[in-house]
Design a protein around this motif. Structure first.
Motif, PDB file in Angstrom:
ATOM      1  N   ALA A 546     -38.962  48.568  75.251  1.00 29.85           N
ATOM      2  CA  ALA A 546     -39.733  47.353  75.556  1.00 29.85           C
ATOM      3  C   ALA A 546     -40.854  47.162  74.537  1.00 29.85           C
ATOM      4  O   ALA A 546     -41.098  46.044  74.063  1.00 29.85           O
ATOM      5  CB  ALA A 546     -40.306  47.437  76.969  1.00 29.85           C
ATOM      6  N   LEU A 549     -39.818  45.483  71.308  1.00 27.80           N
ATOM      7  CA  LEU A 549     -39.731  44.016  71.282  1.00 27.80           C
ATOM      8  C   LEU A 549     -41.023  43.421  70.723  1.00 27.80           C
ATOM      9  O   LEU A 549     -40.993  42.478  69.925  1.00 27.80           O
ATOM     10  CB  LEU A 549     -39.475  43.473  72.693  1.00 27.80           C
ATOM     11  CG  LEU A 549     -38.142  43.821  73.353  1.00 27.80           C
ATOM     12  CD1 LEU A 549     -38.129  43.335  74.800  1.00 27.80           C
ATOM     13  CD2 LEU A 549     -36.982  43.195  72.579  1.00 27.80           C
ATOM     14  N   TYR A 550     -42.152  43.982  71.143  1.00 22.74           N
ATOM     15  CA  TYR A 550     -43.449  43.501  70.653  1.00 22.74           C
ATOM     16  C   TYR A 550     -43.589  43.781  69.156  1.00 22.74           C
ATOM     17  O   TYR A 550     -44.048  42.926  68.394  1.00 22.74           O
ATOM     18  CB  TYR A 550     -44.591  44.191  71.414  1.00 22.74           C
ATOM     19  CG  TYR A 550     -44.788  43.681  72.821  1.00 22.74           C
ATOM     20  CD1 TYR A 550     -45.704  42.670  73.101  1.00 22.74           C
ATOM     21  CD2 TYR A 550     -44.057  44.207  73.883  1.00 22.74           C
ATOM     22  CE1 TYR A 550     -45.896  42.201  74.388  1.00 22.74           C
ATOM     23  CE2 TYR A 550     -44.241  43.746  75.185  1.00 22.74           C
ATOM     24  CZ  TYR A 550     -45.155  42.738  75.427  1.00 22.74           C
ATOM     25  OH  TYR A 550     -45.336  42.268  76.696  1.00 22.74           O
ATOM     26  N   ARG A 552     -41.344  44.013  66.964  1.00 19.87           N
ATOM     27  CA  ARG A 552     -40.457  43.163  66.152  1.00 19.87           C
ATOM     28  C   ARG A 552     -40.792  41.679  66.312  1.00 19.87           C
ATOM     29  O   ARG A 552     -40.154  40.823  65.706  1.00 19.87           O
ATOM     30  CB  ARG A 552     -38.994  43.402  66.549  1.00 19.87           C
ATOM     31  CG  ARG A 552     -38.481  44.811  66.242  1.00 19.87           C
ATOM     32  CD  ARG A 552     -36.962  44.894  66.387  1.00 19.87           C
ATOM     33  NE  ARG A 552     -36.507  44.593  67.739  1.00 19.87           N
ATOM     34  CZ  ARG A 552     -36.430  45.490  68.737  1.00 19.87           C
ATOM     35  NH1 ARG A 552     -36.821  46.750  68.519  1.00 19.87           N
ATOM     36  NH2 ARG A 552     -35.985  45.152  69.935  1.00 19.87           N
ATOM     37  N   GLU A 554     -40.367  39.901  68.999  1.00 21.15           N
ATOM     38  CA  GLU A 554     -39.357  39.221  69.824  1.00 21.15           C
ATOM     39  C   GLU A 554     -39.974  38.913  71.192  1.00 21.15           C
ATOM     40  O   GLU A 554     -39.609  39.495  72.214  1.00 21.15           O
ATOM     41  CB  GLU A 554     -38.117  40.101  69.947  1.00 21.15           C
ATOM     42  CG  GLU A 554     -37.416  40.336  68.605  1.00 21.15           C
ATOM     43  CD  GLU A 554     -36.278  41.345  68.683  1.00 21.15           C
ATOM     44  OE1 GLU A 554     -35.964  41.794  69.807  1.00 21.15           O
ATOM     45  OE2 GLU A 554     -35.714  41.685  67.630  1.00 21.15           O
ATOM     46  N   THR A 555     -40.917  37.995  71.195  1.00 22.17           N
ATOM     47  CA  THR A 555     -41.723  37.749  72.402  1.00 22.17           C
ATOM     48  C   THR A 555     -41.545  36.343  72.983  1.00 22.17           C
ATOM     49  O   THR A 555     -42.360  35.902  73.800  1.00 22.17           O
ATOM     50  CB  THR A 555     -43.217  37.985  72.084  1.00 22.17           C
ATOM     51  OG1 THR A 555     -43.598  37.177  70.965  1.00 22.17           O
ATOM     52  CG2 THR A 555     -43.480  39.446  71.760  1.00 22.17           C
TER      53      THR A 555
END
Length: 676
Positions: A546, A549-550, A552, A554-555
């Protein structure tokens, strides 16, 4: 016309300036029943002034009834309704659009006389005055030939009046532009609404000259002003009392719920962890002493209702997260002890002001919670809260450009020269943007546009309904504040906005419909098709995937994390734990934003971590020596200067509001505290 929207703001501003405020309304009155729907021509203007508190309450009742029961094109009252609420009110016969003057303009003097007698009988001769206007209009001269005779015939006073639509004569052109904005016309249009230049706030000398033949009409304005002595009560709680089970007190019931919740939240710790018990007892004691027990019970009740019906509720935000009472009651889902959150941010015993709990509900089901509250406390005791759209810098420039006949392209060109910043003013925009300053100096049309726009900037443009605000009272709200309906004519809305309601001691709450909660609930429903026992509570808070995601960026779809700016920062932040996400969101806002670069370097070991004082290491260690949370400000004031948490909260408020006077005072206190 027909509303009391700005009454409290006006009252408070006048008091602050040492001016006696006179509260009134130019009401719409119909010749028939206010509940019927006749032709629009049967609605007239009538001036009402509150002589005292009784008059103010009656005025509020009248204007509420006009909006809730008498609205037909306009909010209307009738003579029967007026007669039943005439106590404490002074009536003035009105302008050219009044019922008496309309009869005179149609040549029906007898009807005008009968109407004068009717109004005299409603108010009594001492409380009804014949209004004289003179803006140089032929129709006014026609009416003024009869009105003084009516005053003598019926034993009434004359009063000099002047329609005021703008402050100075020089504001006439700017007001004309505003009329065009409101009526979707252009200045060059011949067939459009226009007002006389005389409708400005005239001086006493000007009024005496205009009405030199009727000196008593001037004297009576002073008599009326002397008689109007309204004192509005501020600060006294008008909260509803929460209905507790039979045989229990509210204080006892709150403690019972809190201790039950303490065991549910903390298990065995609740029995022997003295820190938990001391904190809980302290908070409940403060709530009892400050009189906010019912407030907490009311919030607990509707959140409990929502959770019982599986309506998604947010985990809590804002200052309420600092309360262990809110946590054990299930109002919030954030442990204040785990995150070092401070109760005094929520409720400061050293400066008592109403606590503020913002609650997020699933957008699709927010209405169910509102309806529950309406049914529990009464339909007329609960209302949504009005808001006012303002003419802001960019929008007013575009509006003025349109009514001046400029092309959309030209209006857009000037508007885009204004920096895109929250609450920026036109004057500051001119100073900060050389291109705009040059355009104003060299382009006559742009100069004219900016003069009009600056005069209109900040004025109310429209009324709407607050996205989340709800007001709850201990009785019918129209006993305290005027009410109206939303634009669709359905929901009841207060005519006073958030701040006046708060000042009047009414309970206001934010019931925010959050689309993110709806999306989460829909997602959980889909997951449970394959994983029946799935629960958000079982998701680990240390999931490396999780955090990836931050890192990369991807938010998309993550609340508060979707803008390009915060996504870019997120990719640099090296998120490894939940606290990193908390810090990221706290930093990405005006003020702390300038610390982001330094914070990232310290976090990654590229810059040495420094503390402004050795005592700050304990407070700022988790944020690498950078002070980014308001709790850190409060803790630092306590550690360095010996502030109590209540005093530290006052310092925090002064900093947040950038109050220079209070900051200067606190600077002296802080230095003195440090020296000790």
């Amino acid at each position: 016309h027909g509303n009391l929207f700005g009454a409290i703001d006006f009252y408070q501003c006048a008091k602050a300036a040492g001016i006696k405020p006179i509260i009134g309304c130019e009401a719409y009155i119909t010749s028939g029943s206010y509940k019927e729907k006749p032709s629009r021509e049967s609605t007239f203007h009538f001036t009402l002034l509150a002589e005292n508190e009784t008059g103010y309450r009656n005025l509020v009742k009248l204007i509420s009834a006009a909006h809730l029961d008498g609205f037909y094109y306009r909010p209307r009252i009738d003579k029967n309704l007026l007669a039943s609420h005439a106590d404490g009110l002074i009536g003035l016969s009105g302008c050219l659009a009044s019922e008496i003057n309309s009869a005179l303009q149609s040549g029906n003097v007898e009807k005008a006389q009968n109407l004068t007698a009717e109004y005299r009988d409603i108010f009594g001769p001492r409380n009804f005055f014949i209004e004289l206007h003179d803006h140089g209009m032929a129709e006014q001269k026609q009416c003024n030939a009869h009105l003084p005779k009516f005053a003598r015939e019926f034993g009434l006073g004359l009063v000099a009046a002047n329609d005021v639509h703008f402050l100075r004569r020089s504001d006439h052109r700017a007001h004309d532009v505003l009329l065009c904005i409101n009526t979707a016309t252009k200045i060059e249009d011949e067939q459009r609404m226009r007002y006389e230049p005389e409708l400005y706030f005239k001086s006493p000398a000007e009024m005496r000259e205009i009405f030199r033949d009727f000196p008593e009409a001037i004297t009576n304005t002073l008599e009326i002003a002397d008689r109007c002595n309204l004192e509005i009560e501020f600060g006294k709680s008008k909260y509803p009392e929460y209905p507790v089970p039979a045989g229990k007190t509210r204080e006892g019931y709150l403690r019972e719920l809190c201790y039950k919740g303490l065991h549910e939240r903390y298990g065995d710790r609740a029995a022997n962890d003295q820190e938990l018990i001391t904190r809980l007892d302290y908070e409940v004691d403060v709530l009892e002493k400050t009189g906010f027990v019912s407030y907490l019970l009311i919030v607990w009740d509707f959140i409990h209702f929502a959770k019982e019906r599986e309506i998604p509720v947010g985990p809590g935000r804002g200052s309420a997260a600092g309360s262990i009472v809110a946590y054990v009651l299930g109002i919030t889902d954030i442990d204040p002890l785990q995150y070092g959150l401070i109760f005094e941010r929520f409720l400061n015993p050293e400066r008592i002001s109403p606590p503020d709990i913002d609650v997020d509900f699933c957008e699709a089901r927010r209405g169910e919670v509102l309806e529950y509250v309406r049914q529990k406390y009464g339909e007329r005791r609960v209302a949504q809260i009005i808001t006012f759209g303002r003419l802001k810098a960019r929008s007013v420039v575009r509006d003025v450009a349109r009514v001046m006949g400029l092309s959309v392209r030209d209006g857009d060109r000037i508007a885009k020269m204004i920096p895109n910043e929250l609450n920026i003013t036109l004057n500051s925009a001119v100073e900060r943007n050389p291109e705009l300053k040059r355009a104003v100096a060299t382009e006559p049309l742009t100069k004219q546009l900016m003069e009009y726009a600056t005069a209109l900037e900040g004025l109310s443009r429209s009324a709407g309904v607050h996205a989340a605000g709800v007001v709850i009272s201990d009785r019918d709200l129209s006993e305290y504040v005027p009410l109206c309906r939303d634009v669709k004519g359905n929901d009841i809305v207060s005519q006073y906005s958030m701040n006046p309601l708060n000042d009047l001691g009414l309970l206001k709450m934010d019931f925010l419909g959050l689309k993110t909660l709806t999306m989460i609930e829909d997602t959980v429903t889909l997951i449970r098709r394959n994983v029946p026992g799935f629960s958000l509570k079982n998701i680990p808070l240390d999931d490396v995937a999780a955090f990836g995601l931050y890192n990369r960026g991807e938010t998309i779809g993550l609340f508060q994390m979707e803008s390009g700016g915060i996504t870019s920062v997120s990719k640099q932040f090296d998120v490894r734990k939940l606290d990193d996400i908390i810090a990221l969101i706290a930093l990405y806002r005006p003020g702390p934003m300038e610390l982001i670069g330094d914070y990232i370097k310290r976090k990654k070991g590229l810059t040495k971590i420094r503390y402004e004082h050795p005592l700050l290491e304990e407070i700022c260690a988790d944020t690498y020596g950078v002070m980014i949370y308001q709790e850190q400000v409060m803790a630092a004031a306590s550690k360095l200067a010996g502030y109590s948490m209540g005093q530290a909260d006052l310092l925090r408020r002064a900093m947040g509001k950038k109050d220079k006077e209070k900051m200067a005072k606190e600077r002296a206190n802080f230095i003195a505290g440090c020296a000790r």
